[in-house]
Scaffold this active site. Structure first.
Site, PDB file in Angstrom:
ATOM      1  N   GLU A 170     -14.234  -2.206  -1.582  1.00 48.23           N
ATOM      2  CA  GLU A 170     -14.466  -2.421  -0.147  1.00 48.23           C
ATOM      3  C   GLU A 170     -15.825  -1.857   0.262  1.00 48.23           C
ATOM      4  OE1 GLU A 170     -11.181  -1.302   2.327  1.00 48.23           O
ATOM      5  OE2 GLU A 170     -12.263  -1.764   4.179  1.00 48.23           O
ATOM      6  N   GLU A 203      -5.476   4.383  -3.123  1.00 49.37           N
ATOM      7  CA  GLU A 203      -6.923   4.531  -2.902  1.00 49.37           C
ATOM      8  C   GLU A 203      -7.513   5.701  -3.683  1.00 49.37           C
ATOM      9  OE1 GLU A 203      -7.829   4.807   1.277  1.00 49.37           O
ATOM     10  OE2 GLU A 203      -6.857   2.902   1.746  1.00 49.37           O
ATOM     11  N   ASP A 229       0.815  -1.213   0.000  1.00 46.80           N
ATOM     12  CA  ASP A 229       0.000   0.000   0.000  1.00 46.80           C
ATOM     13  C   ASP A 229       0.851   1.267   0.000  1.00 46.80           C
ATOM     14  OD1 ASP A 229      -2.763  -0.321  -0.115  1.00 46.80           O
ATOM     15  OD2 ASP A 229      -2.944  -0.807   2.013  1.00 46.80           O
TER      16      ASP A 229
HETATM   17  O1  KIV Z   1      -4.875  -1.920   4.170  1.00 45.60           O
HETATM   18  C1  KIV Z   1      -5.529  -2.944   3.953  1.00 45.60           C
HETATM   19  O2  KIV Z   1      -5.377  -3.974   4.603  1.00 45.60           O
HETATM   20  C2  KIV Z   1      -6.496  -2.901   2.870  1.00 45.60           C
HETATM   21  C3  KIV Z   1      -7.508  -4.013   2.823  1.00 45.60           C
HETATM   22  C4  KIV Z   1      -8.577  -3.737   3.812  1.00 45.60           C
HETATM   23  C5  KIV Z   1      -8.045  -4.211   1.460  1.00 45.60           C
HETATM   24  O3  KIV Z   1      -6.506  -2.005   2.097  1.00 45.60           O
END
Ligand code: KIV
Length: 295
Positions: free
Chosen positions: A211, A144, A113
């Site tokens: 989500e 995101e 991420d």
């Molecule tokens: O940060 C995370 O774990 C996520 C999941 C909830 C998809 O983005």
């Protein structure tokens, strides 16, 4: 005299890592392999992991994609949201996960991420941040939001960085959304979600986490997207794959589990068994159950 298998892991004092299963046959997960799975209707499985051991166990249990999610801010660091997670923290956990996977010759596809504030300024800032996570060993980065993110996604993809997008409930914007609520309800919100999803596919995103969106909307988006695989969390069973936060599916949450979670430790005698049960439930369509886990 029997010789140990070359690929068998060495016993070490602090948590011997498991052998990948089944060791010699599995091929590394890649974008073409994910597309093949999609084409033959096989569901893609994803779990979060934040350290070497859990990542290795997830791989050994057959999980195809490991997400080093910024949810680590909440489950590892004790923050109240993902907003406080830094790029340096994401780099550290991505490196840990990748080392664990390399030690067992794992095959999982690793997604990391981009944290809040690390891609919002400019496309160039997003590239610098993404490069940091790719150098840490990620195969793909996730970011995101829809609309404003499409040019950034295109910029990264053109430079060889696979991108997973994330729509619906986007935890980094929880304060703007007014809480952890279902998104895309009603005709106009559903239409915007579908438009954003198509724009992200056109920009080159190969995966899209959906989500907390109504199951019918997620299913329609999945049918519309041909080269971008939808991965649902609280989005019903009609997506191309599923993801859960590992701590949730292992039932080690201190609070109440969200509606879309099943505790896979129920009836399992080990974490690996629980993860394997998750993989088979997703593959055979018994998880999620739209009556219980979706809107
Ligand atoms: O940060 C995370 O774990 C996520 C999941 C909830 C998809 O983005």
């Amino acid at each position: 005299m029997s010789t140990p298998q070359a690929s068998a892991p060495m016993a070490t004092p602090y948590g011997t890592l498991p052998a990948a299963s089944p060791l010699p046959q599995r091929k590394p997960v890649s974008l073409p392999r994910l597309m093949e799975m999609r084409e033959r209707g096989e569901k893609i499985t994803m779990l979060t992991a934040y350290d070497a051991t859990f990542a290795a166990v997830a791989d050994a249990a057959g999980v195809e994609c490991i997400l080093v999610g910024d949810s680590l801010g909440m489950v590892c660091q004790g923050l109240s949201s993902t907003v406080g997670v830094t790029l340096e923290t994401m780099r550290y956990h991505t490196e840990s996960v990748v080392r664990g996977l390399q030690r067992i010759q794992a095959t999982a596809w690793v997604i990391s991420d981009l944290p809040f504030g690390s891609y919002h300024e400019s496309k160039e800032q997003a590239l610098r941040s993404a490069a940091e996570l790719m150098r840490a060993g990620a195969h793909m980065i996730k970011l995101e939001g829809g609309g404003w993110t499409a040019p950034t996604v295109q910029f990264l993809v053109e430079r060889g960085i696979p991108v997973c997008a994330h729509l619906g409930l986007t935890p980094q914007t929880v304060h703007a959304l007014g809480g952890y609520r279902v998104q895309g309800r009603g005709d106009s919100a559903a239409l915007t979600l579908r438009r954003h999803a198509l724009e992200l596919q056109d920009a080159g995103a190969n995966m899209l986490v959906l989500e907390m969106v109504p199951a019918t909307v997620a299913s329609e988006i999945t049918t519309e997207l041909k080269t971008c695989h939808t991965i649902g969390i609280g989005a019903g069973k009609g997506t191309a794959g599923q993801v859960l936060v590992m701590h949730d599916m292992l039932g080690i949450n201190l609070g109440k589990n969200p509606k879309f979670v099943r505790n896979f430790m129920d009836g399992a005698s080990s974490v690996r068994e629980a993860m394997a049960a998750y993989v088979s439930a997703v593959k055979n369509g018994s998880f999620p159950d739209d009556q219980l886990h979706a809107w």
